[in-house]
Design a protein around this motif. Structure first.
Motif, PDB file in Angstrom:
ATOM      1  N   SER A 192      -0.981  -3.713   7.307  1.00 53.03           N
ATOM      2  CA  SER A 192      -1.715  -2.650   6.633  1.00 53.03           C
ATOM      3  C   SER A 192      -2.376  -3.155   5.355  1.00 53.03           C
ATOM      4  O   SER A 192      -3.569  -2.929   5.124  1.00 53.03           O
ATOM      5  N   PHE A 228       4.733  -3.765   9.280  1.00 48.71           N
ATOM      6  CA  PHE A 228       3.593  -2.853   9.244  1.00 48.71           C
ATOM      7  C   PHE A 228       2.860  -2.967   7.914  1.00 48.71           C
ATOM      8  O   PHE A 228       1.621  -2.943   7.855  1.00 48.71           O
ATOM      9  N   GLN A 229       3.627  -3.075   6.815  1.00 50.02           N
ATOM     10  CA  GLN A 229       3.024  -3.150   5.489  1.00 50.02           C
ATOM     11  C   GLN A 229       2.198  -4.423   5.335  1.00 50.02           C
ATOM     12  O   GLN A 229       1.138  -4.413   4.705  1.00 50.02           O
ATOM     13  N   SER A 238       3.722   2.538   6.986  1.00 47.82           N
ATOM     14  CA  SER A 238       4.468   1.342   6.586  1.00 47.82           C
ATOM     15  C   SER A 238       5.397   1.646   5.411  1.00 47.82           C
ATOM     16  O   SER A 238       6.573   1.273   5.419  1.00 47.82           O
ATOM     17  N   SER A 289      -2.814   3.673   7.580  1.00 50.98           N
ATOM     18  CA  SER A 289      -1.776   2.675   7.841  1.00 50.98           C
ATOM     19  C   SER A 289      -0.793   2.518   6.691  1.00 50.98           C
ATOM     20  O   SER A 289       0.380   2.218   6.913  1.00 50.98           O
ATOM     21  N   GLY A 313       8.935  -1.587   9.072  1.00 50.20           N
ATOM     22  CA  GLY A 313       8.052  -1.096   8.022  1.00 50.20           C
ATOM     23  C   GLY A 313       7.449  -2.222   7.199  1.00 50.20           C
ATOM     24  O   GLY A 313       6.268  -2.182   6.833  1.00 50.20           O
TER      25      GLY A 313
END
Length: 507
Positions: A352, A348-349, A411, A407, A345
């Motif tokens: 994003s 992803f963050q 995340s 997105s 996560g």
């Protein structure tokens, strides 16, 4: 050909540098075209690498290693001792960062159309900056990483100080001082590692620190490992940045030209997260585990602190600046969770936020070009005069607050899923930040689009037109694509995350 592809990728902006350098400085249109075209070779090469990966080609096939520097003559002991090779490599994590860098660089080059002076110097520095960023994410040893890391600082300093807004020089010096301190801490840690182990190769250091590996040139005690891990974390926390190392970043977001803030918020800040994952967590997993609670605590503090301050700002650039601090807090929360959901996560963050921040600051550039201000009370009623622009602003705001299907949602969901598993109390406190994020984002967007305009001067507000649609559509499309199909990022990251979890003990 494969072994030279990464070198070609990293140094391909040199073609654009040569083209821009040969142009007379008063040829504005041609210089801007060459500056943009200079970002296309690395963009196409990064797409080619991505296509090769998804077609089943191992990323290790693109690694390159050449003899470069030797310190002393210790071949009788080990021919690898105190040598620094020129070595570039890729894994799933660095591939994603390379794609982020090349996409945002090309779109920021388009947004640079609004630069009003000294276009030649601007694009030369812009393309040097891109070389540094590409090198950071492909370097396979710490010395080479540090050289490319420093290569990003100098052009960024001049791009902020020469082409920024009213207090640009103060912002540029603040940027240089804080990042210089971080670089000094990082350099000391690298030199200690080199002196004690005789190598700066990242894979070799990871093996030595985690599994014993080959015999160390000079063994490193547990307390020294702890200190080195802490040094890496501090150096990259300044770069990320997290509270309380954040004030320089607020100035940069407020005073740098929007096209450079697209790169700064979209890529340069992410070097901090990349460094924590690659070096802090990767090389010193045991020491990193002992600091996990502190990492999460600082993440929650940054998340709430940034959200509270974003809530009271009247300048939209400052709203976004404090929003970046808040969102980087989410990254730290995920990295401190020490489980697969949290680490995935957090990664992803990072991606994003890079896309969302780049889109928001592109829109800021368009807005400032039309109105000459970013003060919220003076921007009311944009929905009537700039409906398409307002639509993109609303969409990017919804992405920032974590709307499902974008997105930001996937995340943040994964970070909090991981954090509730490992630190439920801190996760519960952090949820307050999600509420605050929704409030400050909607407050800012609604003030601009439907609020009352307090400006006494009527300015012409033309909607998005022509080339301006390209960055907005590309970035919004990527935000939605990642939100709807997160496995697009999850697949390349899987191998890296599995290796991290194995080093951390499989938690």
């Amino acid at each position: 050909m494969n072994v030279y592809l990464l070198s070609l990728l990293v140094f391909s902006p040199l073609l654009g540098i040569v083209m821009v350098a040969l142009m007379p400085k008063n040829e504005e249109r041609t210089i801007k075209q060459f500056g943009f075209f200079g970002t296309l070779p690395p963009l196409f090469l990064s797409f080619f690498l991505c296509s090769q990966y998804y077609s089943g080609v191992a990323l290790s096939e693109f690694d390159i290693k050449l003899n470069w520097i030797r310190f002393g003559n210790l071949e009788m002991y080990d021919p690898k001792l105190f040598t620094v090779d020129f070595e570039l490599g890729l894994d799933g994590l660095s591939l994603i960062f390379i794609l982020l860098t090349t996409i945002i660089s090309s779109l920021a080059a388009i947004a640079s159309i609004y630069i009003k002076k000294d276009w030649k110097g601007y694009y030369l520095l812009f393309l040097i900056l891109e070389i540094g960023m590409l090198g950071v994410f492909t370097a396979e040893n710490l010395i080479l990483f540090f050289i490319f890391f420093e290569m990003t600082l100098i052009p960024a300093f001049f791009l902020i100080g020469r082409w920024g807004f009213l207090e640009r020089e103060k912002a540029s010096y603040s940027f240089l001082i804080y990042n210089g301190i971080g670089s000094a801490v990082l350099l000391v840690a690298i030199l200690i590692l080199f002196a004690r182990t005789g190598t700066t190769n990242i894979a070799a250091l990871t093996q030595m620190m985690t599994m014993g590996g080959v015999s160390l040139f000079a063994p490193i005690s547990g307390s020294m490992k702890y200190g080195l891990c802490l040094a890496f974390l501090v150096a990259f926390a300044i770069k990320l940045p997290v509270f309380p190392f954040h004030s320089w970043m607020v100035r940069v977001h407020a005073e740098a030209p929007p096209s450079i803030v697209m790169i700064h918020a979209g890529v340069l800040l992410k070097i901090g997260a990349y460094g924590i994952i690659r070096f802090g967590m990767g090389i010193f997993p045991e020491q990193y585990k002992s600091l996990a609670f502190t990492i999460v605590l600082f993440g929650v503090l940054s998340f709430l602190y940034g959200a509270f301050l974003a809530l009271v700002q009247t300048d939209f650039k400052l709203v976004l600046a404090y929003s970046s601090i808040s969102h980087m807090g989410i990254v730290m929360m995920g990295l401190g969770a020490l489980n697969e959901a949290g680490i995935q996560g957090a990664t992803f963050q990072v991606i994003s936020h890079g896309l969302i921040a780049a889109l928001l600051f592109f829109l800021v550039g368009v807005l400032y070009e039309r109105t000459g201000t970013t003060m919220l009370p003076k921007l009311g009623g944009l929905a009537k005069s700039m409906p398409i622009f307002s639509g993109f602003m609303l969409a990017s705001g919804l992405a920032s607050l974590g709307l499902p299907g974008m997105s930001g949602f996937i995340s943040e969901f994964m970070v909090f899923l991981g954090l509730f598993k490992s630190q439920p109390l801190l996760a519960a406190i952090g949820v307050i930040g999600l509420v605050l994020t929704a409030v400050y984002v909607l407050r800012a967007v609604m003030l601009m689009t439907f609020g009352k305009n307090d400006s006494l001067i009527e300015t012409e507000k033309r909607d998005l037109r022509g080339w301006e649609f390209l960055p907005a559509l590309v970035l919004l499309g990527l935000i939605i694509t990642v939100g709807v199909y997160p496995n697009l990022l999850g697949r390349p990251l899987q191998g890296t995350i599995e290796a991290m979890m194995l080093a951390l003990g499989g938690r």
